[in-house]
Design an enzyme around this catalytic site. Structure first.
Site, short mmCIF file in Angstrom:
data_model
loop_
_atom_site.label_atom_id
_atom_site.label_comp_id
_atom_site.label_asym_id
_atom_site.label_seq_id
_atom_site.Cartn_x
_atom_site.Cartn_y
_atom_site.Cartn_z
CE LYS A 1 -2.81 2.15 3.54
NZ LYS A 1 -3.36 3.43 3.16
CB THR B 1 -9.48 5.94 12.60
OG1 THR B 1 -8.14 6.11 12.14
CG2 THR B 1 -9.66 6.75 13.87
#
Lengths: 265, 82
Positions: free
Chosen positions: A106, A217
């Site tokens: 990523k 998150t």
């Protein structure tokens, strides 16, 4: 490098390079209050791939490998989180590949500390270098169609537009951009990365045609991370099914569901 | 000789290899990666890679993170055991 995963309920699989997944949820490993909480959340999410960051080993104390806390069944997607230049990202990527023996990456190059918005120019530069070196690159970038095309032309296996700033939990801020990206790039693998806050945000991203969603998150900072992880699993499934089913058109005025004939007078 | 390891200067004896450095630092060597002067050194070459004065070594491992990651606040093993 292929993984044999059981296809349950549906043949609607999600592919990245030669990897096949049944889950369309990719999750992060940061910000959890404990390893145990992270493990419960990972399990509840049904995710088959998690992302991890590369950092200097602390020299002043012995540290266990964080990877030991991850379910060995999970595919690990190393990221270049925290890099601010193509050069740093390329170095970080090479280190990650050496340590994990995986080409998956990523790619994340941040442009600014306050917004954590990606530096698209540096991201593209790094992507070109890494693809040439054989990396399977998944770049995080602003939700911009032209940038998406350039990243795909550079050979990225998938593209990861943001929904909103990293860790903001604002949800999809520009649904039109994601819709346009989906329509203009029907064959691209689009993974919405960053900005999801709750289950409906994930469902919206999937309804807009994303192939998968990456989040951290939203799950880690939920008061009950495992419960939110399960909510995300269901939302992504619901959003995917809704997208596949082809929603009804929106109308300004009412349209009766019951027959108009035969009403008593 | 003086080498810089993860940004810290370390005074070491001469004639040491990269693997010797890892042993001196008492680091777990599984699933880490090492860069010497900005180039990755493959695990198999650690023992045969000599260190010299002013070398820059980076030793990395993996930590929890998603995007960017406020990793300075990352959980510690201690917090889990508490």
């Amino acid at each position: 490098m292929s993984t044999a995963l059981t296809v349950k309920e549906t043949d609607d699989v999600f592919e990245i390079g030669d990897l096949t997944f049944t889950s369309r949820l990719i999750i992060g490993t940061g910000k959890y209050r404990s390893h145990a909480e992270m493990q419960r959340a990972h399990e509840a999410s049904g995710a088959e791939m998690v992302t991890v960051a590369v950092r200097r080993v602390p020299l002043d104390r012995s540290s266990e490998s964080f990877l030991d806390y991850l379910d060995p069944k999970l595919k690990i997607l190393p990221n270049t989180a925290g890099c601010y230049s193509a050069d740093d990202a390329v170095r970080t990527a090479r280190l990650a590949r050496e340590a994990l023996q995986t080409d998956l990456l990523k790619l994340e190059v941040i442009g600014d500390q306050t917004t954590l918005f990606p530096d698209n120019e540096q991201t593209l530069e790094a992507a070109r270098i890494l693809v040439k070196e054989g990396f399977v690159v998944l770049p995080y970038f602003n939700d911009d169609l032209i940038m998406a095309k350039k990243l795909l032309d550079a050979g990225c296996v998938a593209i990861m537009p943001l929904a909103a700033p990293i860790g903001s939990g604002l949800g999809v801020q520009n649904p039109a951009n994601l819709r346009i990206m989906r329509e203009q790039l029907p064959d691209a693998t689009i993974i919405v990365d960053a900005g999801v806050g709750t289950a409906s945000d994930a469902a919206i991203a999937m309804e807009l045609g994303a192939d998968a969603v990456l989040m951290n998150t939203a799950i880690a900072e939920a008061q009950d991370a495992a419960k939110m992880a399960e909510a995300m699993k269901l939302a992504i499934k619901a959003g995917r099914l809704a997208y596949m089913s082809g929603r009804m058109p929106k109308r300004l005025y009412a349209s009766a569901s019951s027959p108009l004939a035969g009403v008593i007078k | 000789m003086q080498v810089y390891v993860n940004g810290e200067d370390k005074e070491l004896g001469d004639g040491l290899s990269l693997l010797d450095l890892l042993n001196i630092l008492n680091l777990p060597i599984q699933r880490i990666a090492v860069e010497l002067n900005r180039s990755v050194v493959r695990r198999a070459e650690w023992a045969s890679t000599p260190l010299k004065d002013d070398d820059r070594v980076e030793i990395v491992h993996f930590v929890g993170g998603g995007s960017f990651g406020r990793i300075e606040k990352k959980m510690s093993v201690e917090s889990q055991q508490r």
